[in-house]
Write a protein that holds these residues in place. Structure first.
Motif, PDB file in Angstrom:
ATOM      1  N   VAL A  48      -3.087 -15.073  25.160  1.00  0.00           N
ATOM      2  CA  VAL A  48      -2.091 -14.492  24.259  1.00  0.00           C
ATOM      3  C   VAL A  48      -2.640 -13.148  23.790  1.00  0.00           C
ATOM      4  O   VAL A  48      -3.746 -13.061  23.268  1.00  0.00           O
ATOM      5  CB  VAL A  48      -1.831 -15.406  23.041  1.00  0.00           C
ATOM      6  N   ASN A  49      -1.854 -12.107  23.982  1.00  0.00           N
ATOM      7  CA  ASN A  49      -2.207 -10.769  23.506  1.00  0.00           C
ATOM      8  C   ASN A  49      -1.023 -10.236  22.709  1.00  0.00           C
ATOM      9  O   ASN A  49       0.097 -10.200  23.208  1.00  0.00           O
ATOM     10  CB  ASN A  49      -2.510  -9.827  24.674  1.00  0.00           C
ATOM     11  N   ALA A  50      -1.284  -9.813  21.493  1.00  0.00           N
ATOM     12  CA  ALA A  50      -0.214  -9.281  20.644  1.00  0.00           C
ATOM     13  C   ALA A  50      -0.755  -8.129  19.807  1.00  0.00           C
ATOM     14  O   ALA A  50      -1.921  -8.128  19.412  1.00  0.00           O
ATOM     15  CB  ALA A  50       0.341 -10.369  19.736  1.00  0.00           C
ATOM     16  N   GLU A  51       0.101  -7.151  19.550  1.00  0.00           N
ATOM     17  CA  GLU A  51      -0.254  -6.026  18.701  1.00  0.00           C
ATOM     18  C   GLU A  51       0.932  -5.732  17.785  1.00  0.00           C
ATOM     19  O   GLU A  51       2.077  -5.713  18.225  1.00  0.00           O
ATOM     20  CB  GLU A  51      -0.582  -4.794  19.546  1.00  0.00           C
ATOM     21  N   GLU A  52       0.631  -5.543  16.495  1.00  0.00           N
ATOM     22  CA  GLU A  52       1.667  -5.272  15.503  1.00  0.00           C
ATOM     23  C   GLU A  52       1.331  -3.981  14.762  1.00  0.00           C
ATOM     24  O   GLU A  52       0.160  -3.686  14.518  1.00  0.00           O
ATOM     25  CB  GLU A  52       1.768  -6.416  14.504  1.00  0.00           C
ATOM     26  N   GLU A  53       2.374  -3.243  14.415  1.00  0.00           N
ATOM     27  CA  GLU A  53       2.203  -2.020  13.638  1.00  0.00           C
ATOM     28  C   GLU A  53       3.258  -1.955  12.548  1.00  0.00           C
ATOM     29  O   GLU A  53       4.324  -2.541  12.684  1.00  0.00           O
ATOM     30  CB  GLU A  53       2.321  -0.785  14.533  1.00  0.00           C
ATOM     31  N   GLY A  54       2.938  -1.274  11.472  1.00  0.00           N
ATOM     32  CA  GLY A  54       3.892  -1.105  10.383  1.00  0.00           C
ATOM     33  C   GLY A  54       3.408  -0.067   9.400  1.00  0.00           C
ATOM     34  O   GLY A  54       2.297   0.458   9.512  1.00  0.00           O
ATOM     35  N   ASN A  55       4.255   0.241   8.415  1.00  0.00           N
ATOM     36  CA  ASN A  55       3.873   1.183   7.379  1.00  0.00           C
ATOM     37  C   ASN A  55       4.655   0.866   6.106  1.00  0.00           C
ATOM     38  O   ASN A  55       5.584   0.083   6.126  1.00  0.00           O
ATOM     39  CB  ASN A  55       4.121   2.631   7.830  1.00  0.00           C
ATOM     40  N   GLY A  56       4.227   1.479   5.020  1.00  0.00           N
ATOM     41  CA  GLY A  56       4.894   1.247   3.747  1.00  0.00           C
ATOM     42  C   GLY A  56       4.538   2.319   2.734  1.00  0.00           C
ATOM     43  O   GLY A  56       3.594   3.089   2.919  1.00  0.00           O
ATOM     44  N   TRP A  57       5.312   2.369   1.661  1.00  0.00           N
ATOM     45  CA  TRP A  57       5.123   3.343   0.585  1.00  0.00           C
ATOM     46  C   TRP A  57       4.844   2.608  -0.721  1.00  0.00           C
ATOM     47  O   TRP A  57       5.371   1.538  -0.956  1.00  0.00           O
ATOM     48  CB  TRP A  57       6.374   4.195   0.416  1.00  0.00           C
ATOM     49  N   GLY A  58       4.019   3.198  -1.561  1.00  0.00           N
ATOM     50  CA  GLY A  58       3.719   2.629  -2.867  1.00  0.00           C
ATOM     51  C   GLY A  58       3.523   3.727  -3.896  1.00  0.00           C
ATOM     52  O   GLY A  58       3.324   4.898  -3.555  1.00  0.00           O
ATOM     53  N   GLY A  59       3.565   3.355  -5.161  1.00  0.00           N
ATOM     54  CA  GLY A  59       3.404   4.318  -6.247  1.00  0.00           C
ATOM     55  C   GLY A  59       2.152   4.051  -7.064  1.00  0.00           C
ATOM     56  O   GLY A  59       1.640   2.927  -7.105  1.00  0.00           O
ATOM     57  N   ILE A  60       1.645   5.097  -7.704  1.00  0.00           N
ATOM     58  CA  ILE A  60       0.472   5.016  -8.573  1.00  0.00           C
ATOM     59  C   ILE A  60       0.832   5.721  -9.884  1.00  0.00           C
ATOM     60  O   ILE A  60       1.306   6.859  -9.863  1.00  0.00           O
ATOM     61  CB  ILE A  60      -0.755   5.688  -7.938  1.00  0.00           C
ATOM     62  N   PHE A  61       0.619   5.041 -11.006  1.00  0.00           N
ATOM     63  CA  PHE A  61       0.954   5.597 -12.309  1.00  0.00           C
ATOM     64  C   PHE A  61      -0.243   5.430 -13.239  1.00  0.00           C
ATOM     65  O   PHE A  61      -0.928   4.403 -13.193  1.00  0.00           O
ATOM     66  CB  PHE A  61       2.163   4.885 -12.911  1.00  0.00           C
ATOM     67  N   GLY A  62      -0.499   6.415 -14.068  1.00  0.00           N
ATOM     68  CA  GLY A  62      -1.639   6.321 -14.968  1.00  0.00           C
ATOM     69  C   GLY A  62      -1.394   7.025 -16.280  1.00  0.00           C
ATOM     70  O   GLY A  62      -0.513   7.875 -16.408  1.00  0.00           O
ATOM     71  N   ILE A  63      -2.198   6.650 -17.272  1.00  0.00           N
ATOM     72  CA  ILE A  63      -2.189   7.289 -18.584  1.00  0.00           C
ATOM     73  C   ILE A  63      -3.634   7.454 -19.025  1.00  0.00           C
ATOM     74  O   ILE A  63      -4.479   6.599 -18.737  1.00  0.00           O
ATOM     75  CB  ILE A  63      -1.364   6.486 -19.621  1.00  0.00           C
ATOM     76  N   ASN A  64      -3.909   8.570 -19.663  1.00  0.00           N
ATOM     77  CA  ASN A  64      -5.255   8.842 -20.156  1.00  0.00           C
ATOM     78  C   ASN A  64      -5.170   9.196 -21.635  1.00  0.00           C
ATOM     79  O   ASN A  64      -4.318   9.986 -22.044  1.00  0.00           O
ATOM     80  CB  ASN A  64      -5.889   9.994 -19.379  1.00  0.00           C
ATOM     81  N   ILE A  65      -6.053   8.584 -22.422  1.00  0.00           N
ATOM     82  CA  ILE A  65      -6.106   8.842 -23.859  1.00  0.00           C
ATOM     83  C   ILE A  65      -7.523   9.285 -24.204  1.00  0.00           C
ATOM     84  O   ILE A  65      -8.475   8.514 -24.035  1.00  0.00           O
ATOM     85  CB  ILE A  65      -5.736   7.583 -24.671  1.00  0.00           C
TER      86      ILE A  65
END
Length: 89
Positions: A48-65
């Protein structure tokens, strides 16, 4: 890949934001042999030989005090990045 920026409201408070693109791949190579109990001298190979590919987007949020000259508090949140892997041909 990540791209982002930050904005300072004043000397004490600032926020940050970013966008992240994730590219992923997964490969599977499996081999085995099936043995016929009636004739064990003639195994049948299986592969059995298989190859999978994919992609995705994400967000990053921050606060500094910057509460004091010697005290800085930073918080960061990264969203979950959903990646749907699809089999490639």
């Amino acid at each position: 890949f990540t791209l982002g920026g930050a904005y300072a409201f004043n000397d004490m408070f600032s926020v940050s934001f970013g966008l992240r693109y994730v590219d992923a791949s997964r490969e599977l190579d499996v081999s085995a042999a099936m043995i016929d109990l009636a004739d064990p001298s003639n195994p049948v190979p299986l592969a059995v030989n298989a190859e999978e590919e994919g992609n995705g987007w994400g967000g990053i949020f921050g606060i500094n005090i910057a509460a004091h000259d010697t005290l800085n508090i930073g918080l960061r949140y990264e969203t979950e990045t959903n990646i749907d892997l699809a089999e490639t041909v």
